[in-house]
Design a protein around this motif. Structure first.
Motif, PDB file in Angstrom:
ATOM      1  N   THR A 182       3.956  12.890  -0.056  1.00  0.00           N
ATOM      2  CA  THR A 182       4.246  11.974   1.043  1.00  0.00           C
ATOM      3  C   THR A 182       5.613  12.278   1.631  1.00  0.00           C
ATOM      4  OG1 THR A 182       5.181  10.373  -0.507  1.00  0.00           O
ATOM      5  CG2 THR A 182       2.844  10.140   0.038  1.00  0.00           C
ATOM      6  N   ALA A 183       5.828  11.858   2.892  1.00  0.00           N
ATOM      7  CA  ALA A 183       7.090  12.170   3.566  1.00  0.00           C
ATOM      8  C   ALA A 183       7.506  11.061   4.512  1.00  0.00           C
ATOM      9  CB  ALA A 183       6.953  13.496   4.332  1.00  0.00           C
ATOM     10  N   GLY A 184       7.345   9.799   4.096  1.00  0.00           N
ATOM     11  CA  GLY A 184       7.744   8.676   4.926  1.00  0.00           C
ATOM     12  C   GLY A 184       6.549   7.887   5.415  1.00  0.00           C
ATOM     13  N   ALA A 185       6.782   6.632   5.771  1.00  0.00           N
ATOM     14  CA  ALA A 185       5.710   5.778   6.263  1.00  0.00           C
ATOM     15  C   ALA A 185       6.290   4.717   7.176  1.00  0.00           C
ATOM     16  CB  ALA A 185       4.968   5.127   5.094  1.00  0.00           C
ATOM     17  N   TYR A 186       5.436   4.162   8.039  1.00  0.00           N
ATOM     18  CA  TYR A 186       5.881   3.055   8.884  1.00  0.00           C
ATOM     19  C   TYR A 186       4.683   2.189   9.256  1.00  0.00           C
ATOM     20  CZ  TYR A 186       4.201   5.869  12.876  1.00  0.00           C
ATOM     21  OH  TYR A 186       3.431   6.604  13.733  1.00  0.00           O
ATOM     22  N   TYR A 187       4.999   0.972   9.686  1.00  0.00           N
ATOM     23  CA  TYR A 187       3.969   0.005  10.050  1.00  0.00           C
ATOM     24  C   TYR A 187       3.779  -0.004  11.554  1.00  0.00           C
ATOM     25  CZ  TYR A 187       1.529  -4.516  10.288  1.00  0.00           C
ATOM     26  OH  TYR A 187       0.618  -5.527  10.509  1.00  0.00           O
ATOM     27  N   ASP A 188       2.530   0.212  11.995  1.00  0.00           N
ATOM     28  CA  ASP A 188       2.189   0.145  13.416  1.00  0.00           C
ATOM     29  C   ASP A 188       1.769  -1.291  13.713  1.00  0.00           C
ATOM     30  OD1 ASP A 188       0.956   0.193  15.926  1.00  0.00           O
ATOM     31  OD2 ASP A 188       0.264   2.246  15.669  1.00  0.00           O
ATOM     32  N   ALA A 189       2.688  -2.078  14.298  1.00  0.00           N
ATOM     33  CA  ALA A 189       2.429  -3.501  14.519  1.00  0.00           C
ATOM     34  C   ALA A 189       1.308  -3.734  15.519  1.00  0.00           C
ATOM     35  CB  ALA A 189       3.708  -4.189  14.992  1.00  0.00           C
ATOM     36  N   ASP A 190       1.126  -2.831  16.479  1.00  0.00           N
ATOM     37  CA  ASP A 190       0.071  -3.022  17.481  1.00  0.00           C
ATOM     38  C   ASP A 190      -1.321  -2.916  16.865  1.00  0.00           C
ATOM     39  OD1 ASP A 190       1.908  -3.408  19.502  1.00  0.00           O
ATOM     40  OD2 ASP A 190       1.967  -1.285  20.046  1.00  0.00           O
ATOM     41  N   SER A 191      -1.532  -1.902  16.038  1.00  0.00           N
ATOM     42  CA  SER A 191      -2.848  -1.718  15.422  1.00  0.00           C
ATOM     43  C   SER A 191      -2.940  -2.345  14.038  1.00  0.00           C
ATOM     44  CB  SER A 191      -3.168  -0.221  15.319  1.00  0.00           C
ATOM     45  OG  SER A 191      -2.236   0.440  14.476  1.00  0.00           O
TER      46      SER A 191
ATOM     47  N   LEU B  99       0.833  -1.201   0.000  1.00  0.00           N
ATOM     48  CA  LEU B  99       0.000   0.000   0.000  1.00  0.00           C
ATOM     49  C   LEU B  99       0.869   1.252   0.000  1.00  0.00           C
ATOM     50  CD1 LEU B  99      -2.682   1.472   0.163  1.00  0.00           C
ATOM     51  CD2 LEU B  99      -2.661   1.128   2.656  1.00  0.00           C
ATOM     52  N   ALA B 100       1.944   1.238   0.786  1.00  0.00           N
ATOM     53  CA  ALA B 100       2.845   2.387   0.817  1.00  0.00           C
ATOM     54  C   ALA B 100       3.445   2.640  -0.557  1.00  0.00           C
ATOM     55  CB  ALA B 100       3.952   2.160   1.843  1.00  0.00           C
ATOM     56  N   SER B 101       3.795   1.564  -1.251  1.00  0.00           N
ATOM     57  CA  SER B 101       4.355   1.701  -2.593  1.00  0.00           C
ATOM     58  C   SER B 101       3.361   2.362  -3.536  1.00  0.00           C
ATOM     59  CB  SER B 101       4.748   0.319  -3.124  1.00  0.00           C
ATOM     60  OG  SER B 101       5.273   0.406  -4.422  1.00  0.00           O
ATOM     61  N   ASP B 102       2.117   1.934  -3.448  1.00  0.00           N
ATOM     62  CA  ASP B 102       1.085   2.521  -4.308  1.00  0.00           C
ATOM     63  C   ASP B 102       0.868   3.999  -3.987  1.00  0.00           C
ATOM     64  OD1 ASP B 102       0.722   0.076  -5.528  1.00  0.00           O
ATOM     65  OD2 ASP B 102      -0.991  -0.485  -4.279  1.00  0.00           O
ATOM     66  N   LEU B 103       0.862   4.315  -2.693  1.00  0.00           N
ATOM     67  CA  LEU B 103       0.589   5.693  -2.295  1.00  0.00           C
ATOM     68  C   LEU B 103       1.704   6.641  -2.705  1.00  0.00           C
ATOM     69  CD1 LEU B 103      -1.010   5.125   1.226  1.00  0.00           C
ATOM     70  CD2 LEU B 103      -2.115   6.101  -0.796  1.00  0.00           C
ATOM     71  N   VAL B 104       2.953   6.201  -2.581  1.00  0.00           N
ATOM     72  CA  VAL B 104       4.038   7.097  -2.954  1.00  0.00           C
ATOM     73  C   VAL B 104       4.020   7.345  -4.459  1.00  0.00           C
ATOM     74  CG1 VAL B 104       5.831   5.369  -3.358  1.00  0.00           C
ATOM     75  CG2 VAL B 104       6.481   7.634  -2.553  1.00  0.00           C
ATOM     76  N   GLU B 105       3.582   6.344  -5.212  1.00  0.00           N
ATOM     77  CA  GLU B 105       3.486   6.527  -6.661  1.00  0.00           C
ATOM     78  C   GLU B 105       2.362   7.494  -7.010  1.00  0.00           C
ATOM     79  OE1 GLU B 105       2.783   3.872 -10.739  1.00  0.00           O
ATOM     80  OE2 GLU B 105       3.089   2.889  -8.801  1.00  0.00           O
ATOM     81  N   ASP B 106       1.233   7.368  -6.302  1.00  0.00           N
ATOM     82  CA  ASP B 106       0.078   8.217  -6.601  1.00  0.00           C
ATOM     83  C   ASP B 106       0.238   9.646  -6.086  1.00  0.00           C
ATOM     84  OD1 ASP B 106      -1.095   6.042  -7.788  1.00  0.00           O
ATOM     85  OD2 ASP B 106      -2.348   5.530  -6.051  1.00  0.00           O
ATOM     86  N   LEU B 107       0.808   9.766  -4.868  1.00  0.00           N
ATOM     87  CA  LEU B 107       0.860  11.078  -4.211  1.00  0.00           C
ATOM     88  C   LEU B 107       2.192  11.795  -4.391  1.00  0.00           C
ATOM     89  CD1 LEU B 107      -0.978  10.105  -0.895  1.00  0.00           C
ATOM     90  CD2 LEU B 107      -1.953  11.134  -2.968  1.00  0.00           C
ATOM     91  N   GLY B 108       3.225  11.068  -4.776  1.00  0.00           N
ATOM     92  CA  GLY B 108       4.519  11.683  -5.072  1.00  0.00           C
ATOM     93  C   GLY B 108       5.082  12.504  -3.938  1.00  0.00           C
ATOM     94  N   ALA B 109       5.411  13.761  -4.236  1.00  0.00           N
ATOM     95  CA  ALA B 109       6.069  14.639  -3.265  1.00  0.00           C
ATOM     96  C   ALA B 109       5.193  14.992  -2.080  1.00  0.00           C
ATOM     97  CB  ALA B 109       6.524  15.917  -3.959  1.00  0.00           C
TER      98      ALA B 109
END
Length: 361
Positions: free
Chosen positions: A65-74, A53-63
């Protein structure tokens, strides 16, 4: 070698653009301002699905976006964005949007400043999307004068970087999956791969040079020859099998079983990962940083690494880092051991496969 293993890198995010996305840390300016916007459902995802999903979003939203991470708890993907328009796109895709201050361009500039002004043996820096900062670390070999120099550079970067000290010493884990031997040295096999229809395996570049012969037993007959090795800069090598021996696409779990490896993927900060190596066998941990630069000393600087909390020791070099059936990374080096803990760095597998024109198999 009975079992072969595969390594993996951050959560599964494909492509250089995604690596930048997940790797770029972003400060929490309005941390929860848009994570629970009404009218949108946040999807529960596996780490691998979050990477996709992060890969798709960075392609769609480009500049935007500013980083992403996975919240393992939620079990959710958190995406750092720079404005409300990008936040809307994240929400519509099922992720949590967080508006932050530092852009990827600003963080890249901070990394370049560190490279230009603070190239000191025993240091590392990695982007941390959870804090939106470059996390700079100095090991115990960095003396007071070097620490003062490093502190000054980090201070000049303001809110874009933070400095800490680690008790250990950064070094490649020379001398782990199954053991592989050459001359008087020992490393660990990473993953079995296929290149041009022929069986090969990948391991760490610092383990040996092109032309070196490798065996699955100390003093045994060679089963493979290293055909390419890249270190420093990168830390990966390719060995071609030259003898009839098993080469399954799996990782030795050292309990009589093996983990099947079906694919290679990118790491994501927050991803839970497992390492297998010939010295300390199997240990778990978490991805804490991406696109890390590590200065092992003597001019040996490696870039683009995955930073984790998984322990490792000499002999584990080249061994597999994986998440389920996905190869993530190859053990490069770090500090500490599996008694006291430490920080470790891994060469991303997708980059190695692309460089060699190989695939998992």
């Amino acid at each position: 070698m009975k079992h072969r293993r595969i390594s993996k890198r951050r959560a599964v995010i494909a492509g250089a653009g995604v690596v930048a996305l997940v790797g770029a840390g972003v400060t929490l300016q309005t941390a929860n301002a848009s994570e629970e916007a009404p009218g949108f459902t946040v999807k529960a995802l596996s780490a691998t699905a979050a990477g996709s999903l992060a890969s798709d979003l960075v392609e769609d939203l480009g500049a935007g976006t500013a980083g992403a991470y996975y919240d393992a708890d939620s079990k959710t993907l958190v995406v750092n964005v720079l404005d409300e328009a990008a936040a809307q796109g994240v929400r519509e895709a099922g992720g949590k949007a967080r508006i932050v201050q530092n852009s990827l361009v600003e963080l890249k500039s901070a990394r370049e400043t560190l490279s230009d002004k603070a190239t000191i043996p025993g240091t590392s820096w990695a982007v941390d999307p959870v804090t939106n900062k470059i996390r700079v670390t100095a090991d115990r070999t960095v003396d007071s004068a070097e620490w003062a120099k490093l502190s000054g550079v980090v201070k000049s970067l303001g809110s874009k970087a933070v400095l800490k000290r680690t008790a250990g010493e950064f070094k490649p884990f020379v001398a782990g999956g199954d053991a592989i031997h050459t001359g008087g040295g020992r490393c660990s096999l990473g993953f079995n791969v296929v290149k041009d229809g022929e069986p090969h395996f990948i391991t760490a570049g610092h383990c040996g040079e092109a032309g070196s012969q490798w065996s699955d037993q100390q003093g045994g007959a060679p089963v493979g020859e290293m055909v390419d090795s890249q270190f420093p800069g990168n830390d990966f090598a390719l060995v071609k099998y030259t003898a009839e021996t098993g080469h399954p696409s799996e990782v030795n779990l050292y309990n009589g079983s093996a983990q099947q490896i079906a694919q290679a993927g990118e790491a994501t900060v927050g991803m839970q990962v497992t390492r297998s190596g010939s010295t300390t066998q199997v240990h778990d941990g978490e991805v804490t940083g991406l696109n890390a630069t590590v200065n092992y000393g003597n001019g040996d600087i490696v870039e683009g690494l995955i930073q984790t909390t998984v322990c490792a020791e000499p002999g584990d070099s080249g061994g597999s880092l994986f998440a389920g059936d996905t190869a993530i990374g190859l053990t490069s080096g770090g500090s500490g051991d599996c008694t006291s803990g430490g920080e470790t760095f891994f060469q991303p597998v997708p980059e190695a496969l692309a460089a060699f024109g190989a695939e998992i198999g």
